[in-house]
Design a protein around this motif. Structure first.
Motif, PDB file in Angstrom:
ATOM      1  N   GLU A 143      -4.768  10.713 -46.318  1.00  9.03           N
ATOM      2  CA  GLU A 143      -5.340  11.019 -44.944  1.00  9.03           C
ATOM      3  C   GLU A 143      -4.128  11.163 -43.815  1.00  9.03           C
ATOM      4  O   GLU A 143      -4.234  12.018 -42.987  1.00  9.03           O
ATOM      5  N   ASP A 144      -2.792  10.834 -44.103  1.00 10.09           N
ATOM      6  CA  ASP A 144      -1.928  10.770 -42.950  1.00 10.09           C
ATOM      7  C   ASP A 144      -0.666  10.675 -43.575  1.00 10.09           C
ATOM      8  O   ASP A 144      -0.289   9.622 -44.069  1.00 10.09           O
ATOM      9  N   TYR A 145       0.232  11.737 -43.563  1.00 14.05           N
ATOM     10  CA  TYR A 145       1.722  11.378 -44.273  1.00 14.05           C
ATOM     11  C   TYR A 145       2.483  12.511 -43.772  1.00 14.05           C
ATOM     12  O   TYR A 145       2.232  13.722 -43.392  1.00 14.05           O
ATOM     13  N   THR A 146       3.903  12.083 -43.747  1.00  7.99           N
ATOM     14  CA  THR A 146       4.867  13.125 -43.325  1.00  7.99           C
ATOM     15  C   THR A 146       5.810  13.034 -44.575  1.00  7.99           C
ATOM     16  O   THR A 146       6.432  12.047 -45.066  1.00  7.99           O
ATOM     17  N   ASP A 147       6.437  14.414 -45.058  1.00  2.00           N
ATOM     18  CA  ASP A 147       7.234  14.566 -45.999  1.00  2.00           C
ATOM     19  C   ASP A 147       8.171  15.734 -45.857  1.00  2.00           C
ATOM     20  O   ASP A 147       8.024  16.775 -45.074  1.00  2.00           O
ATOM     21  N   SER A 148       9.284  15.843 -46.758  1.00  2.00           N
ATOM     22  CA  SER A 148       9.990  17.008 -46.651  1.00  2.00           C
ATOM     23  C   SER A 148       9.447  17.948 -48.071  1.00  2.00           C
ATOM     24  O   SER A 148       9.485  17.362 -49.020  1.00  2.00           O
ATOM     25  N   PHE A 149       9.463  19.258 -48.034  1.00  2.00           N
ATOM     26  CA  PHE A 149       9.127  20.182 -49.438  1.00  2.00           C
ATOM     27  C   PHE A 149      10.011  21.390 -49.414  1.00  2.00           C
ATOM     28  O   PHE A 149      10.561  21.891 -48.377  1.00  2.00           O
ATOM     29  N   PRO A 150      10.950  21.485 -50.521  1.00  2.00           N
ATOM     30  CA  PRO A 150      11.641  22.417 -50.609  1.00  2.00           C
ATOM     31  C   PRO A 150      11.070  23.901 -50.712  1.00  2.00           C
ATOM     32  O   PRO A 150       9.890  23.573 -51.007  1.00  2.00           O
ATOM     33  N   LEU A 151      11.901  24.901 -50.192  1.00  2.00           N
ATOM     34  CA  LEU A 151      11.432  26.102 -50.231  1.00  2.00           C
ATOM     35  C   LEU A 151      11.410  26.764 -51.575  1.00  2.00           C
ATOM     36  O   LEU A 151      12.727  26.580 -52.122  1.00  2.00           O
ATOM     37  N   GLN A 152      10.430  27.327 -51.972  1.00  2.00           N
ATOM     38  CA  GLN A 152      10.245  28.019 -53.285  1.00  2.00           C
ATOM     39  C   GLN A 152      11.005  29.388 -52.952  1.00  2.00           C
ATOM     40  O   GLN A 152      10.632  30.193 -51.931  1.00  2.00           O
ATOM     41  N   GLY A 153      11.668  29.912 -53.713  1.00  2.24           N
ATOM     42  CA  GLY A 153      12.321  31.482 -53.710  1.00  2.24           C
ATOM     43  C   GLY A 153      13.483  31.546 -52.957  1.00  2.24           C
ATOM     44  O   GLY A 153      13.862  32.488 -52.321  1.00  2.24           O
ATOM     45  N   ALA A 154      14.018  30.283 -52.706  1.00  4.17           N
ATOM     46  CA  ALA A 154      15.052  30.294 -51.699  1.00  4.17           C
ATOM     47  C   ALA A 154      16.310  29.046 -52.585  1.00  4.17           C
ATOM     48  O   ALA A 154      15.806  28.414 -53.206  1.00  4.17           O
ATOM     49  N   LYS A 155      17.565  29.582 -52.210  1.00  2.00           N
ATOM     50  CA  LYS A 155      18.725  28.697 -52.926  1.00  2.00           C
ATOM     51  C   LYS A 155      18.651  27.167 -52.115  1.00  2.00           C
ATOM     52  O   LYS A 155      18.744  26.362 -52.802  1.00  2.00           O
ATOM     53  N   THR A 156      18.440  27.409 -50.927  1.00  2.00           N
ATOM     54  CA  THR A 156      18.409  26.265 -50.231  1.00  2.00           C
ATOM     55  C   THR A 156      17.351  26.221 -49.133  1.00  2.00           C
ATOM     56  O   THR A 156      16.621  27.141 -49.061  1.00  2.00           O
ATOM     57  N   GLY A 157      16.971  24.948 -48.709  1.00  2.00           N
ATOM     58  CA  GLY A 157      16.215  24.766 -47.537  1.00  2.00           C
ATOM     59  C   GLY A 157      14.922  24.040 -47.876  1.00  2.00           C
ATOM     60  O   GLY A 157      14.458  23.868 -49.125  1.00  2.00           O
ATOM     61  N   LYS A 158      14.482  23.356 -46.767  1.00  2.00           N
ATOM     62  CA  LYS A 158      13.407  22.426 -46.886  1.00  2.00           C
ATOM     63  C   LYS A 158      12.404  22.722 -45.475  1.00  2.00           C
ATOM     64  O   LYS A 158      13.084  22.744 -44.439  1.00  2.00           O
ATOM     65  N   LEU A 159      11.264  22.106 -45.514  1.00  2.00           N
ATOM     66  CA  LEU A 159      10.285  22.343 -44.250  1.00  2.00           C
ATOM     67  C   LEU A 159       9.904  20.711 -44.428  1.00  2.00           C
ATOM     68  O   LEU A 159       9.296  20.130 -45.380  1.00  2.00           O
ATOM     69  N   LYS A 160      10.154  20.227 -43.158  1.00  2.00           N
ATOM     70  CA  LYS A 160       9.610  18.756 -42.849  1.00  2.00           C
ATOM     71  C   LYS A 160       8.157  18.938 -42.252  1.00  2.00           C
ATOM     72  O   LYS A 160       8.035  19.734 -41.125  1.00  2.00           O
ATOM     73  N   LEU A 161       7.087  18.394 -42.778  1.00  2.00           N
ATOM     74  CA  LEU A 161       5.609  18.508 -42.267  1.00  2.00           C
ATOM     75  C   LEU A 161       5.085  17.157 -41.917  1.00  2.00           C
ATOM     76  O   LEU A 161       5.329  16.258 -42.748  1.00  2.00           O
ATOM     77  N   HIS A 162       4.168  17.176 -41.064  1.00  2.00           N
ATOM     78  CA  HIS A 162       3.272  15.938 -41.001  1.00  2.00           C
ATOM     79  C   HIS A 162       1.833  16.584 -41.067  1.00  2.00           C
ATOM     80  O   HIS A 162       1.482  17.595 -40.402  1.00  2.00           O
ATOM     81  N   LEU A 163       1.193  15.836 -42.118  1.00  2.00           N
ATOM     82  CA  LEU A 163      -0.210  16.334 -42.484  1.00  2.00           C
ATOM     83  C   LEU A 163      -1.288  15.240 -42.158  1.00  2.00           C
ATOM     84  O   LEU A 163      -0.898  14.089 -42.542  1.00  2.00           O
ATOM     85  N   LYS A 164      -2.327  15.611 -41.314  1.00  2.00           N
ATOM     86  CA  LYS A 164      -3.393  14.506 -41.342  1.00  2.00           C
ATOM     87  C   LYS A 164      -4.641  15.308 -41.509  1.00  2.00           C
ATOM     88  O   LYS A 164      -4.829  16.354 -41.136  1.00  2.00           O
ATOM     89  N   TRP A 165      -5.534  14.533 -42.334  1.00  2.00           N
ATOM     90  CA  TRP A 165      -6.901  14.895 -42.641  1.00  2.00           C
ATOM     91  C   TRP A 165      -7.909  14.058 -41.905  1.00  2.00           C
ATOM     92  O   TRP A 165      -7.856  12.788 -41.747  1.00  2.00           O
ATOM     93  N   SER A 166      -8.778  14.826 -41.163  1.00  2.00           N
ATOM     94  CA  SER A 166      -9.980  14.284 -40.351  1.00  2.00           C
ATOM     95  C   SER A 166     -11.215  14.672 -41.073  1.00  2.00           C
ATOM     96  O   SER A 166     -11.784  15.706 -40.947  1.00  2.00           O
ATOM     97  N   PRO A 167     -11.750  13.836 -41.965  1.00  2.00           N
ATOM     98  CA  PRO A 167     -13.118  14.001 -42.970  1.00  2.00           C
ATOM     99  C   PRO A 167     -14.171  14.499 -41.711  1.00  2.00           C
ATOM    100  O   PRO A 167     -14.486  13.444 -40.918  1.00  2.00           O
ATOM    101  N   GLN A 168     -14.937  15.203 -42.495  1.00  2.00           N
ATOM    102  CA  GLN A 168     -16.194  15.375 -41.575  1.00  2.00           C
ATOM    103  C   GLN A 168     -17.421  15.181 -42.435  1.00  2.00           C
ATOM    104  O   GLN A 168     -17.580  16.003 -43.638  1.00  2.00           O
TER     105      GLN A 168
END
Length: 178
Positions: A143-168
């Motif tokens: 339901e709530d986490y922060t992580d870094s994800f490598p870029l696919q299709g690139a030699k280098t690079g990551k994106l740092k994201l925070h994802l939060k789920w609010s169920p309905q």
């Protein structure tokens, strides 16, 4: 370049860990019908809701411009609903900070995918830098986490994201007068 995104809706695609959890009837075998899930399992993980995506930053992105820098921005989208949002451009940076949050209404979190495509902004064009494709399994469970994800299709690079789920919860008409 042809889009090589895996299609989770094809029959030969294996079940996600969340699908296995949701369809398991407790003894390791799978239920044939999602409708027969126990009410306890239905309460644990609700597949309809709002996904909040915060694109925090990029790290070690590839240099696309002559000056050894890039002007990156991220296009965030959900595969099934085709809803798209875009971050602002951060000029001349390989380690941009965006801290921008976007909300997505999700009807079926079990079968949707979050796509983040990174581009370099130029005056008359845009250059593709790479992407991250995520299932919603982890955010549905945690339901709530922060992580870094490598870029696919690139030699280098990551994106740092925070994802939060609010169920309905889906309110069903039981036929009783309120």
């Amino acid at each position: 370049m042809k889009d090589e995104t895996p299609n989770p809706f094809k029959q030969h695609f294996s079940m996600t860990s969340l699908e296995r959890t949701m369809t398991s009837n407790g003894n390791g075998s799978a239920n044939k019908d999602y409708g027969r899930l126990s009410s306890r399992k239905r309460k644990e993980i609700i597949l309809r809701g709002v996904l909040q995506v915060t694109v925090i930053s990029g790290e070690d992105l590839p240099a696309m411009d002559m000056n050894g820098k890039s002007d990156p921005y991220v296009v965030v989208s959900l595969k099934k609903t085709k809803t798209k949002h875009k971050t602002r451009v951060v000029n001349e940076s390989l380690n941009p900070v965006w801290n921008q949050t976007f909300d997505f209404v999700v009807e079926d979190g079990l079968h949707d995918m979050l796509m983040l495509e990174v581009y370099d902004h130029d005056t008359f064009s845009r250059d593709y830098m790479g992407r991250c494709i995520l299932t919603l399994t982890k955010v549905l469970i945690e339901e709530d986490y922060t992580d870094s994800f490598p870029l696919q299709g690139a030699k280098t690079g990551k994106l740092k994201l925070h994802l939060k789920w609010s169920p309905q919860s889906i309110k069903r008409d039981s036929g009783e007068a309120a």
